[in-house]
Write a protein that holds these residues in place. Structure first.
Motif, PDB file in Angstrom:
ATOM      1  N   SER B  80      -0.596   3.451   2.755  1.00 30.59           N
ATOM      2  CA  SER B  80       0.308   3.952   3.771  1.00 30.59           C
ATOM      3  C   SER B  80       1.556   4.534   3.113  1.00 30.59           C
ATOM      4  N   ALA B  81       1.711   5.845   3.250  1.00 38.94           N
ATOM      5  CA  ALA B  81       2.825   6.516   2.579  1.00 38.94           C
ATOM      6  C   ALA B  81       4.148   6.200   3.257  1.00 38.94           C
ATOM      7  N   HIS B  82       5.174   6.110   2.415  1.00 34.60           N
ATOM      8  CA  HIS B  82       6.537   5.905   2.900  1.00 34.60           C
ATOM      9  C   HIS B  82       7.374   7.081   2.432  1.00 34.60           C
ATOM     10  N   MET B  83       8.417   7.368   3.191  1.00 39.74           N
ATOM     11  CA  MET B  83       9.281   8.497   2.829  1.00 39.74           C
ATOM     12  C   MET B  83       9.796   8.370   1.397  1.00 39.74           C
ATOM     13  N   SER B  84      10.047   7.150   0.980  1.00 37.47           N
ATOM     14  CA  SER B  84      10.605   6.930  -0.362  1.00 37.47           C
ATOM     15  C   SER B  84       9.589   7.187  -1.475  1.00 37.47           C
ATOM     16  N   ASP B  85       8.322   7.446  -1.109  1.00 38.16           N
ATOM     17  CA  ASP B  85       7.305   7.756  -2.124  1.00 38.16           C
ATOM     18  C   ASP B  85       7.360   9.207  -2.571  1.00 38.16           C
ATOM     19  N   ALA B  86       8.142  10.014  -1.896  1.00 39.49           N
ATOM     20  CA  ALA B  86       8.254  11.429  -2.269  1.00 39.49           C
ATOM     21  C   ALA B  86       8.810  11.533  -3.684  1.00 39.49           C
ATOM     22  N   ALA B  87       8.022  12.105  -4.574  1.00 36.30           N
ATOM     23  CA  ALA B  87       8.385  12.163  -5.989  1.00 36.30           C
ATOM     24  C   ALA B  87       7.314  12.976  -6.702  1.00 36.30           C
ATOM     25  N   GLU B  88       7.473  13.116  -8.020  1.00 37.47           N
ATOM     26  CA  GLU B  88       6.420  13.735  -8.813  1.00 37.47           C
ATOM     27  C   GLU B  88       5.709  12.636  -9.602  1.00 37.47           C
ATOM     28  N   TYR B  89       4.395  12.728  -9.646  1.00 43.18           N
ATOM     29  CA  TYR B  89       3.577  11.695 -10.267  1.00 43.18           C
ATOM     30  C   TYR B  89       2.802  12.302 -11.429  1.00 43.18           C
ATOM     31  N   PHE B  90       2.800  11.572 -12.537  1.00 41.67           N
ATOM     32  CA  PHE B  90       2.133  12.038 -13.746  1.00 41.67           C
ATOM     33  C   PHE B  90       1.100  11.017 -14.192  1.00 41.67           C
ATOM     34  N   CYS B  91      -0.098  11.508 -14.447  1.00 41.14           N
ATOM     35  CA  CYS B  91      -1.136  10.712 -15.071  1.00 41.14           C
ATOM     36  C   CYS B  91      -1.059  10.960 -16.574  1.00 41.14           C
ATOM     37  N   ALA B  92      -1.330   9.927 -17.378  1.00 37.66           N
ATOM     38  CA  ALA B  92      -1.236  10.085 -18.829  1.00 37.66           C
ATOM     39  C   ALA B  92      -2.305   9.249 -19.508  1.00 37.66           C
ATOM     40  N   VAL B  93      -2.721   9.691 -20.686  1.00 36.02           N
ATOM     41  CA  VAL B  93      -3.745   8.989 -21.456  1.00 36.02           C
ATOM     42  C   VAL B  93      -3.254   8.749 -22.862  1.00 36.02           C
ATOM     43  N   SER B  94      -3.631   7.611 -23.394  1.00 38.10           N
ATOM     44  CA  SER B  94      -3.300   7.291 -24.778  1.00 38.10           C
ATOM     45  C   SER B  94      -4.475   6.571 -25.389  1.00 38.10           C
ATOM     46  N   GLY B  95      -4.504   6.526 -26.707  1.00 38.02           N
ATOM     47  CA  GLY B  95      -5.612   5.844 -27.350  1.00 38.02           C
ATOM     48  C   GLY B  95      -5.667   6.200 -28.817  1.00 38.02           C
ATOM     49  N   PRO B  96      -6.628   5.635 -29.510  1.00 34.73           N
ATOM     50  CA  PRO B  96      -6.701   5.832 -30.958  1.00 34.73           C
ATOM     51  C   PRO B  96      -6.752   7.281 -31.377  1.00 34.73           C
ATOM     52  N   LEU B  97      -7.390   8.152 -30.558  1.00 38.85           N
ATOM     53  CA  LEU B  97      -7.454   9.555 -30.943  1.00 38.85           C
ATOM     54  C   LEU B  97      -6.112  10.235 -30.794  1.00 38.85           C
ATOM     55  N   ASN B  98      -5.213   9.604 -30.065  1.00 38.80           N
ATOM     56  CA  ASN B  98      -3.867  10.131 -29.914  1.00 38.80           C
ATOM     57  C   ASN B  98      -2.926   9.499 -30.904  1.00 38.80           C
ATOM     58  N   ALA B  99      -3.453   9.036 -32.028  1.00 36.93           N
ATOM     59  CA  ALA B  99      -2.637   8.310 -33.000  1.00 36.93           C
ATOM     60  C   ALA B  99      -1.325   9.021 -33.254  1.00 36.93           C
ATOM     61  N   GLY B 100      -0.250   8.311 -33.001  1.00 37.88           N
ATOM     62  CA  GLY B 100       1.062   8.876 -33.220  1.00 37.88           C
ATOM     63  C   GLY B 100       1.530   9.764 -32.096  1.00 37.88           C
ATOM     64  N   ASN B 101       0.620  10.163 -31.234  1.00 40.20           N
ATOM     65  CA  ASN B 101       1.011  11.098 -30.187  1.00 40.20           C
ATOM     66  C   ASN B 101       1.377  10.386 -28.899  1.00 40.20           C
ATOM     67  N   MET B 102       1.372   9.098 -28.929  1.00 39.68           N
ATOM     68  CA  MET B 102       1.779   8.240 -27.841  1.00 39.68           C
ATOM     69  C   MET B 102       1.031   8.565 -26.559  1.00 39.68           C
ATOM     70  N   LEU B 103       1.486   9.518 -25.793  1.00 38.76           N
ATOM     71  CA  LEU B 103       0.842   9.830 -24.525  1.00 38.76           C
ATOM     72  C   LEU B 103       0.608  11.326 -24.363  1.00 38.76           C
ATOM     73  N   THR B 104      -0.517  11.659 -23.718  1.00 35.71           N
ATOM     74  CA  THR B 104      -0.768  13.030 -23.277  1.00 35.71           C
ATOM     75  C   THR B 104      -0.683  13.031 -21.762  1.00 35.71           C
ATOM     76  N   PHE B 105       0.178  13.878 -21.221  1.00 39.85           N
ATOM     77  CA  PHE B 105       0.430  13.889 -19.788  1.00 39.85           C
ATOM     78  C   PHE B 105      -0.352  15.004 -19.090  1.00 39.85           C
ATOM     79  N   GLY B 106      -0.691  14.749 -17.835  1.00 40.81           N
ATOM     80  CA  GLY B 106      -1.193  15.796 -16.967  1.00 40.81           C
ATOM     81  C   GLY B 106      -0.037  16.660 -16.482  1.00 40.81           C
ATOM     82  N   GLY B 107      -0.364  17.697 -15.726  1.00 46.01           N
ATOM     83  CA  GLY B 107       0.645  18.651 -15.280  1.00 46.01           C
ATOM     84  C   GLY B 107       1.537  18.146 -14.154  1.00 46.01           C
ATOM     85  N   GLY B 108       1.187  17.013 -13.574  1.00 43.97           N
ATOM     86  CA  GLY B 108       2.018  16.447 -12.516  1.00 43.97           C
ATOM     87  C   GLY B 108       1.575  16.865 -11.134  1.00 43.97           C
ATOM     88  N   THR B 109       1.800  15.980 -10.159  1.00 49.29           N
ATOM     89  CA  THR B 109       1.536  16.265  -8.743  1.00 49.29           C
ATOM     90  C   THR B 109       2.775  15.875  -7.954  1.00 49.29           C
TER      91      THR B 109
END
Lengths: 113, 115
Positions: B80-109
């Motif tokens: 159930s959405a609330h008005m206060s949920d209005a924001a930008e949301y980013f999905c991100a992935v990390s893992g051994p193949l990203n060694a040193g690269n910490m996180l890879t982000f999506g373009g945002g929604t």
């Protein structure tokens, strides 16, 4: 209070005028990183640092420099800014490379004219 | 390299409606997956993370996400959405193949909530 502090919050400059954006964290984190955020592209990593005197390039390092002389500070340096570096910049730190969350600063909005 | 795709740069829902933000990742090894939220004029804050424990992950503010390996997805939901949920949301992935690269982000929604 645990925090990552970036300064300045807003910066307008002209092409070619060297600038530094400062970043400081008070959590004794080993890992620090700089990102730039552009519409539709999400956040892209510029440089990161795994510890003092250890830095490496991220995805978009061209035109940027960093240094890590102390654990808490990780400044971002633009030696000769260009308009394509107009962006929103975030500094982040973390206690672990993979599993732990990143703590972000509030951002620096840079405009290069 | 690992990558993240967020389907839909803008999502609009009515207050009280279901929120569904889509995230697909590419990875040849089990990844660590994250959702971050960015409120206006602020840095990103962690909503939730998946690190190979339970596939259904509960986060803050009533959000949850389910890791589906067969679909390489990690969609974010809230009943159930609330008005206060209005924001930008980013999905991100990390893992051994990203060694040193910490996180890879999506373009945002960007989530908009209508009264």
């Amino acid at each position: 209070e645990a925090q990552v502090t970036q300064n300045p919050r807003y910066l307008i400059t002209v092409t070619g005028k060297k600038l530094t954006v400062t970043c400081s964290q008070n959590m004794n984190h080993e890992y620090m990183s700089w990102y730039r955020q552009d519409p539709g592209l999400g956040l892209r990593q510029i440089y990161y640092s795994m510890n003092v005197e250890v830095t490496d390039k991220g995805d978009v390092p061209e035109g940027y420099k960093v240094s890590r002389k102390e654990k808490r500070n990780f400044p971002l340096i633009l030696e000769s800014p260009s308009p394509n570096q107009t962006s929103l910049y975030f500094c982040a730190s973390s206690d672990s490379l993979f599993e732990e969350k990143l703590f972000f600063g509030s951002g620096t909005q840079l405009s290069v004219l | 390299a690992q990558s993240v795709t967020q389907l839909g740069s803008h999502v609009s829902v009515s207050e009280g409606a279901l929120v569904l933000l889509r995230c697909n990742y590419s990875s040849s090894v089990p990844p660590y997956l994250f959702w971050y939220v960015q409120y206006p004029n602020q840095g990103l804050q962690l909503l939730l993370k998946y690190t190979s424990a339970a596939t259904l992950v509960k986060g803050i503010n009533g959000f949850e996400a389910e890791f589906k390996k067969s679909e390489t997805s990690f969609h974010l939901t809230k009943p159930s959405a609330h008005m206060s949920d209005a924001a930008e949301y980013f999905c991100a992935v990390s893992g051994p193949l990203n060694a040193g690269n910490m996180l890879t982000f999506g373009g945002g929604t960007r989530l908009m909530v209508k009264p």
